[in-house]
Design an enzyme around this catalytic site. Structure first.
Site, PDB file in Angstrom:
ATOM      1  N   GLY A 140       0.815  -1.207   0.000  1.00  0.00           N
ATOM      2  CA  GLY A 140       0.000   0.000   0.000  1.00  0.00           C
ATOM      3  C   GLY A 140       0.851   1.260   0.000  1.00  0.00           C
ATOM      4  O   GLY A 140       0.524   2.249  -0.666  1.00  0.00           O
ATOM      5  N   THR A 141       1.946   1.234   0.727  1.00  0.00           N
ATOM      6  CA  THR A 141       2.807   2.419   0.819  1.00  0.00           C
ATOM      7  C   THR A 141       3.329   2.807  -0.560  1.00  0.00           C
ATOM      8  O   THR A 141       3.251   3.976  -0.961  1.00  0.00           O
ATOM      9  CB  THR A 141       3.992   2.137   1.772  1.00  0.00           C
ATOM     10  OG1 THR A 141       3.468   1.756   3.042  1.00  0.00           O
ATOM     11  CG2 THR A 141       4.891   3.342   1.915  1.00  0.00           C
ATOM     12  N   GLN A 156      -7.447  -0.144   4.016  1.00  0.00           N
ATOM     13  CA  GLN A 156      -8.264  -0.688   5.108  1.00  0.00           C
ATOM     14  C   GLN A 156      -9.695  -0.993   4.651  1.00  0.00           C
ATOM     15  O   GLN A 156     -10.500  -1.489   5.434  1.00  0.00           O
ATOM     16  CB  GLN A 156      -8.325   0.305   6.281  1.00  0.00           C
ATOM     17  CG  GLN A 156      -6.996   0.538   6.973  1.00  0.00           C
ATOM     18  CD  GLN A 156      -6.524  -0.654   7.812  1.00  0.00           C
ATOM     19  OE1 GLN A 156      -7.275  -1.593   8.082  1.00  0.00           O
ATOM     20  NE2 GLN A 156      -5.270  -0.625   8.226  1.00  0.00           N
ATOM     21  N   SER A 168      -3.771  -3.332  -0.636  1.00  0.00           N
ATOM     22  CA  SER A 168      -2.635  -4.121  -0.166  1.00  0.00           C
ATOM     23  C   SER A 168      -3.120  -5.498   0.271  1.00  0.00           C
ATOM     24  O   SER A 168      -4.224  -5.629   0.807  1.00  0.00           O
ATOM     25  CB  SER A 168      -1.999  -3.371   1.013  1.00  0.00           C
ATOM     26  OG  SER A 168      -0.901  -4.074   1.522  1.00  0.00           O
ATOM     27  N   ALA A 169      -2.287  -6.524   0.059  1.00  0.00           N
ATOM     28  CA  ALA A 169      -2.736  -7.907   0.304  1.00  0.00           C
ATOM     29  C   ALA A 169      -2.791  -8.294   1.778  1.00  0.00           C
ATOM     30  O   ALA A 169      -3.634  -9.089   2.186  1.00  0.00           O
ATOM     31  CB  ALA A 169      -1.801  -8.867  -0.429  1.00  0.00           C
ATOM     32  N   HIS A 170      -1.882  -7.715   2.583  1.00  0.00           N
ATOM     33  CA  HIS A 170      -1.739  -8.301   3.917  1.00  0.00           C
ATOM     34  C   HIS A 170      -2.839  -7.906   4.910  1.00  0.00           C
ATOM     35  O   HIS A 170      -2.855  -8.374   6.043  1.00  0.00           O
ATOM     36  CB  HIS A 170      -0.339  -8.034   4.489  1.00  0.00           C
ATOM     37  CG  HIS A 170      -0.060  -6.637   4.937  1.00  0.00           C
ATOM     38  ND1 HIS A 170      -0.095  -6.267   6.259  1.00  0.00           N
ATOM     39  CD2 HIS A 170       0.299  -5.534   4.255  1.00  0.00           C
ATOM     40  CE1 HIS A 170       0.234  -4.995   6.363  1.00  0.00           C
ATOM     41  NE2 HIS A 170       0.474  -4.524   5.163  1.00  0.00           N
ATOM     42  N   THR A 206      11.615  -7.239 -11.364  1.00  0.00           N
ATOM     43  CA  THR A 206      10.981  -8.544 -11.601  1.00  0.00           C
ATOM     44  C   THR A 206       9.814  -8.726 -10.636  1.00  0.00           C
ATOM     45  O   THR A 206       9.940  -8.465  -9.439  1.00  0.00           O
ATOM     46  CB  THR A 206      12.019  -9.668 -11.420  1.00  0.00           C
ATOM     47  OG1 THR A 206      13.095  -9.414 -12.320  1.00  0.00           O
ATOM     48  CG2 THR A 206      11.412 -11.036 -11.709  1.00  0.00           C
ATOM     49  N   CYS A 239       1.170   0.847  12.101  1.00  0.00           N
ATOM     50  CA  CYS A 239       2.098   0.739  10.985  1.00  0.00           C
ATOM     51  C   CYS A 239       3.449   1.333  11.341  1.00  0.00           C
ATOM     52  O   CYS A 239       4.468   0.854  10.929  1.00  0.00           O
ATOM     53  CB  CYS A 239       1.535   1.456   9.764  1.00  0.00           C
ATOM     54  SG  CYS A 239      -0.117   0.902   9.397  1.00  0.00           S
TER      55      CYS A 239
HETATM   56  C1  LIG Z   1      -4.624   3.130   5.374  1.00  0.00           C
HETATM   57  C2  LIG Z   1      -3.302   2.482   5.081  1.00  0.00           C
HETATM   58  N1  LIG Z   1      -2.610   2.890   4.019  1.00  0.00           N
HETATM   59  C3  LIG Z   1      -1.428   2.344   3.703  1.00  0.00           C
HETATM   60  C4  LIG Z   1      -0.873   1.348   4.473  1.00  0.00           C
HETATM   61  C5  LIG Z   1       0.445   0.781   4.087  1.00  0.00           C
HETATM   62  O1  LIG Z   1       0.276  -0.462   3.439  1.00  0.00           O
HETATM   63  P1  LIG Z   1       1.499  -1.470   3.346  1.00  0.00           P
HETATM   64  O2  LIG Z   1       1.743  -1.984   4.731  1.00  0.00           O
HETATM   65  O3  LIG Z   1       1.037  -2.547   2.419  1.00  0.00           O
HETATM   66  O4  LIG Z   1       2.652  -0.717   2.798  1.00  0.00           O
HETATM   67  C6  LIG Z   1      -1.560   0.915   5.626  1.00  0.00           C
HETATM   68  C7  LIG Z   1      -0.977  -0.105   6.511  1.00  0.00           C
HETATM   69  O5  LIG Z   1      -1.361  -0.314   7.602  1.00  0.00           O
HETATM   70  C8  LIG Z   1      -2.817   1.488   5.930  1.00  0.00           C
HETATM   71  O6  LIG Z   1      -3.514   1.118   6.989  1.00  0.00           O
END
Ligand SMILES: Cc1ncc(COP(=O)(O)O)c(C=O)c1O
Length: 392
Positions: free
Chosen positions: A69-70, A181, A201-203, A239, A326
């Site tokens: 996500g970042t 989220q 994001s997958a996790h 890759t 995070c």
């Molecule tokens: C709202 C939001 N954006 C972005 C992220 C970042 O995602 P990632 O951990 O996949 O980089 C998070 C992670 O907790 C999140 O809650």
């Protein structure tokens, strides 16, 4: 272990583990290789792209796989500004409750003189008002980035109305939403939201860490931020993380198929948790349940710092987190609760309990009992002057 930290991350589910294990056997080659083994890996990536595009209701060719996500947020903001800033303007609008992946990116661009930034505040409930966003939009606004579901409070923003209001004010402004989220919890289909770019994001949906995607509408050209081999249509060189991508495809599809039943079940558990909390700790502060996603309950016990609550619960085998898990170990008072104008004595102590597929009523009972013990213990320590009560 009572794990109530599903907004920080989720464990891999059995289906994802199995798909990833299979991919490790059959899809380990480089998807850019021309030989059969490479093409098998390419097909695995394409299948996942189809699964995720079905979830978002977009074209498969409009997804860019990223490291999470970042990176998707960074690519959206930096990619739009560097590609369109010169011609459409360099003004960007975001909100004060964004995840750092958005806020810090915008601040970095601002500090480097690359954008003019307007940061819109939320209201006292933690919601970003579409009118405030539209009011901030100018002739030279190239991008608006507002998150879908807030990671600290679980508050859901009305992205559909925000996007429509922005487009009405300036049809040339692009709208991005961080839906990290939101995936698996609320509707994230692009035709519902009406945005131009989405990060997921997958996790957070029982998939692996280190893989995410940015969807961008076909006519929103981007500038890639990574130079190299030109993978992902030249927008994200490197890759591909084939095994992660396979896991992400299965996780996204599965989370979406189960969304309604799971959110109904977790929503009931969350209501039970709030009821038990207010009965046991009447002075507790709670984020408004009518405005939040079903699985997140954010609470604050006055004058009990987050660190104390989280570490005490951890000793009891209960995992919860402070506002933003995070940024691990962060002890700063919550920027989101500050933006909401929540009283100082609550602001130092948000505790986010995010429920998941395995959460039971017994888990809820255990966390409420443990929180009551923490409250009693902290009060005693504060009485003796051992726990400093932050005033700033
Ligand atoms: C709202 C939001 N954006 C972005 C992220 C970042 O995602 P990632 O951990 O996949 O980089 C998070 C992670 O907790 C999140 O809650």
């Amino acid at each position: 272990l009572v794990y109530l930290d599903h907004s920080a991350t989720t464990p891999l589910c059995a289906e994802v583990k199995q798909a990833m294990a299979e991919a490790m056997e059959v899809a380990w080659a480089n998807p850019s290789s021309m030989h059969g083994a490479g093409q098998q890996a390419r097909r695995a990536v394409d299948r996942a792209r189809d699964q995720i595009s079905a979830v978002l209701g977009c074209r498969a060719g409009e997804l860019i796989f990223t490291s999470g996500g970042t990176e998707a947020d960074n690519l959206a903001i930096r990619g739009v500004v560097s590609r369109h800033g010169a011609e459409r303007g360099r003004h960007v609008v975001t909100s004060s409750i964004e995840h750092e992946a958005v806020l810090a990116t915008c601040r970095d661009l601002e500090q480097n003189g690359l954008i003019d930034l307007t940061v819109v505040d939320c209201d006292r409930c933690g919601v970003v008002d579409p009118r405030d966003v539209a009011d901030a939009v100018r002739e030279d606004t190239v991008l608006v980035s507002i998150m879908h579901v807030n990671n600290e409070t679980g508050v859901v923003n009305d992205i559909t109305t925000i996007a429509a209001a922005v487009k009405e004010k300036n049809p040339r402004t692009f709208v991005h939403t961080d839906a990290v989220q939101a995936l698996g919890r609320v509707d994230v289909r692009i035709d519902t939201l009406g945005v131009d770019l989405i990060s997921v994001s997958a996790h957070k949906v029982y998939g692996p860490k280190g893989i995410g995607t940015l969807w961008h509408k076909r006519d929103v050209a981007l500038r890639g931020q990574m130079s190299g081999g030109g993978q992902e249509r030249g927008l994200r060189s490197g890759t591909e993380n084939v095994i992660g991508i396979v896991g992400f495809g299965v996780a996204a599809e599965r989370a979406t198929a189960r969304r309604e039943t799971e959110m109904a079940r977790q929503g009931q558990l969350a209501a039970y948790l709030r009821k038990r909390l207010t009965a046991t700790i009447p002075e507790v502060w709670l984020a408004d349940p009518d405005l939040t996603v079903a699985n997140i309950v954010t609470a604050a016990i006055p004058d009990v710092p987050t660190e104390i609550t989280v570490t005490s619960l951890d000793r009891e085998g209960i995992c919860v987190s402070g506002g933003s898990a995070c940024s691990s170990g962060a002890t700063e008072p919550s920027h989101v609760l500050r933006a909401m104008g929540v009283e100082q004595r609550y602001r130092n102590g948000p505790v986010r309990m995010s429920l998941g597929e395995q959460t039971t009523e017994q888990d809820v009972d255990r966390v409420v009992a443990a929180l009551a013990t923490v409250r009693d213990g902290a009060r005693e320590l504060i009485g003796k002057g051992v726990v400093p009560v932050r005033t700033a």
